[in-house]
Structures are given as C-alpha cells and as structure tokens.
Write a protein that holds these residues in place. Structure first.
Motif, short mmCIF file in Angstrom:
data_model
loop_
_atom_site.label_atom_id
_atom_site.label_comp_id
_atom_site.label_asym_id
_atom_site.label_seq_id
_atom_site.Cartn_x
_atom_site.Cartn_y
_atom_site.Cartn_z
N MET A 150 69.93 49.62 46.49
CA MET A 150 70.82 49.37 47.63
C MET A 150 71.06 50.69 48.34
O MET A 150 70.83 51.76 47.78
CB MET A 150 72.16 48.79 47.19
CG MET A 150 72.12 47.42 46.59
SD MET A 150 73.81 46.72 46.39
CE MET A 150 74.57 47.95 45.34
N LEU A 152 74.14 52.80 50.25
CA LEU A 152 75.60 52.87 50.40
C LEU A 152 75.94 53.72 51.61
O LEU A 152 75.48 54.86 51.71
CB LEU A 152 76.24 53.47 49.14
CG LEU A 152 77.71 53.88 49.25
CD1 LEU A 152 78.59 52.67 49.52
CD2 LEU A 152 78.17 54.60 47.98
N SER A 175 75.87 43.50 56.07
CA SER A 175 76.01 44.23 54.81
C SER A 175 76.28 43.24 53.68
O SER A 175 76.79 42.14 53.91
CB SER A 175 77.14 45.25 54.90
OG SER A 175 78.37 44.59 55.14
N TYR A 191 77.68 48.26 51.58
CA TYR A 191 76.43 48.24 50.82
C TYR A 191 75.41 47.33 51.51
O TYR A 191 75.75 46.27 52.01
CB TYR A 191 76.67 47.73 49.40
CG TYR A 191 77.57 48.61 48.57
CD1 TYR A 191 77.05 49.56 47.71
CD2 TYR A 191 78.96 48.48 48.66
CE1 TYR A 191 77.88 50.36 46.94
CE2 TYR A 191 79.79 49.28 47.90
CZ TYR A 191 79.25 50.22 47.04
OH TYR A 191 80.07 51.01 46.29
#
Length: 313
Positions: A150, A152, A175, A191
């Motif tokens: 992922m 961030l 997101s 994320y």
C-alpha cells in the motif's frame, strides 16, 4: 437640520473609532515552512519617561516570554526555549525570534509593551501577528496484514479543513481508508491499496490543499518502489532462513558424531573380547634353552659348547 448634522457627526466619529479598534486588533500574517523561524517586531510608543517597562509575548492566554526592562537594561527574563528576546538599546527596538517552528506552533501571537514606572501604568503598544506553519506532506510504502503493498499519504497541518486526493494518470482514485487525529496539530493518514504487480510502472500522486498554501502540495511515488521493497524484504527473509539452517547443521553435526562414537564404544562388551598376549622372551633365556621338536620334548641345552659335543657324537 441641526439634529441631522449632529447625528452624522456621531456616526462619523463612531466609524473612526471602530476603524481604529479593528486596526488595533488586526493581525499580520506570516507563512513559514516547518522548521524555519519567524520574527515578531513589537511596535510601541517610545517616550522619555520609560523607567521600567515590561514586554510580554503570549498566544491563546499562554505566556511564552516575560521580560522586564529597567533603565533600558534587562533585569528579568523568562522565555520558553524556542523563543529568543531581542532588545536593541540604541534604537529601543523590541522583537522576538520564534525558532524551529512546528505545525502546532501555528497561531496568533500578541506582543504587549507596558510602562509600569513612572506612574500611571499604561500600555505603550500591542502588536498581533498570525504565524502559520505550512503543512508537511510525505509518501511511503507500507504493507497490509496479508503482505500486499500500500501507499501511505501522511499530512500534518493546522488549522483544520484539508483537501486530499489520490491521482494517477489524471484520474482521481478512492483511498482504501483514512483517519485524522489531533495532538496540538492535525494529522491525516490516507492509504491506497496497489493492484497486483505488472510490467508497467505507475506513478501515484497525493494532492493536498490547505488555507495556508499559495498552491496545492503534490507528492509522487512509483509503484515499482513499493513492489521492489517488498521483493527485497522477501529475499532477505529467505537468505536469513537459509543461513540459519546451514549454521544450525554446522553446529549440531559435531555433537551428533561425538554421541555416535561414544555409543559405539559402549555397545562392545569387554567380556567377549579375547586378547592373545604376545610372548615375552628374554634374550638370555633364548641362548640357554631351546625346546626340541623331537622325542619327549625335553629341553636341550643350547650353548655353543654343548651343541658342538652333540655334533661329534
């Protein structure tokens, strides 16, 4: 007619006083980046009868610095670590340096200069400055519990109200989830789950807009970076496991061999072993006695003289 003129005069005077009050409470705005410094100059009316004055810097009713000047010299000072008081006696200029500003330092700062002697006490000047520290934006690669990658996007900002978007190839993405917390300043984390790895490299952008910015902030990150970081992590893990196995075998093998040899030695019983001792023959006996292989096996002297006599017979 006279009454109307009087009313107009009062209205003009009210507007003048209202304008002066707004000007007095108006704050000058400074925009600075995180970690930088800002200078606040305290404007006040300088007079010849300032024997003792106090200078106070505060924000939201919290005093950050208190200074007492007596006969143009500092005789008392109590300031926070990141606040530096500056006094120039020659020009009687007063200012403060706000050092290493953080997001949570955003706010309105008030500098008040007050004469406390000679009487009567009076305010010589009040200066208000609004200091706004611009947001901090960062991107990083993280992993979900199942190991999939992922991205961030983390933003520190103050005051509240922030716009944040994920963009790739001009398209706005949704997101996976985001959260916001407050600890003196706001922090928002968003994320974005990456799709399965392909041969194509994709650039993902986190777009942020805030009231303190002249233009939005944008941070970019390549998908290959997150995939490669994951691959490196897996490779390092496999190598570590292999080295651990090899080292374990290397350390355990001598121990196993030692126990195996010791077990074999203990499995052979000494009772069943027949050992024939080698005969011990002394040299002086060999020259004196020789057992005959004929007759009744009586010993025959074997000295050279006896042997010679027997030969004559």
């Amino acid at each position: 007619m006279c009454f109307s003129l009087i009313c107009c005069g009062w209205m003009l005077l009210s507007l003048v006083f209202a304008f002066d009050d707004v000007a007095a409470n108006r704050a000058t705005a400074f925009f600075v980046d995180h970690g930088q410094s800002a200078k606040i100059r305290c404007n006040y009316n300088q007079t010849n009868d300032m024997e003792i004055i106090t200078v106070v810097l505060q924000t939201l009713n919290h005093t950050l610095c208190y200074v007492r000047l007596s006969s143009r010299k500092t005789n008392q000072q109590n300031c926070k670590d990141h606040i530096k008081f500056i006094w120039i006696p020659k020009t009687e200029e007063i200012s403060f340096d706000l050092l290493n500003l953080q997001i949570k330092d955003t706010g309105t700062y008030t500098c008040t200069v007050r004469r406390i002697a000679k009487p009567p006490q009076m305010d010589l000047g009040v200066e208000r400055v609004q200091v706004i520290v611009r947001p901090i934006l960062s991107l990083s690669c993280v992993k979900r519990p199942d190991g999939s990658p992922m991205i961030l996007c983390s933003v520190d900002f103050y005051p509240d109200s922030l716009e944040q978007l994920w963009i790739t190839d001009g398209d706005v993405l949704n997101s996976s989830y985001s959260n916001k917390s407050f600890d003196g300043s706001f922090k928002q984390q968003s994320y974005l789950i990456l799709p399965p790895q392909t041969l194509n490299d994709t650039i993902y952008s986190c777009w942020v807009n805030h009231s303190s910015l002249n233009k939005p902030l944008v941070a970019n990150l390549s998908s290959f970076v997150c995939y490669e970081n994951g691959g490196i992590a897996v490779t390092v893990t496999v190598v570590f496991v292999m080295l651990t196995v090899v080292l374990t075998i290397f350390l355990i093998t001598p121990v196993i061999c030692r126990h195996y040899r010791r077990g074999r030695q203990q499995s052979v019983s000494p009772v069943g072993v027949c050992v024939t001792p080698e005969p011990v023959l002394h040299e002086h006996l060999l020259t004196e006695i020789l057992y005959s292989t004929l007759g009744d096996h009586h010993p025959v002297p074997c000295s050279p003289a006896h042997a010679h006599l027997h030969n004559k017979h």
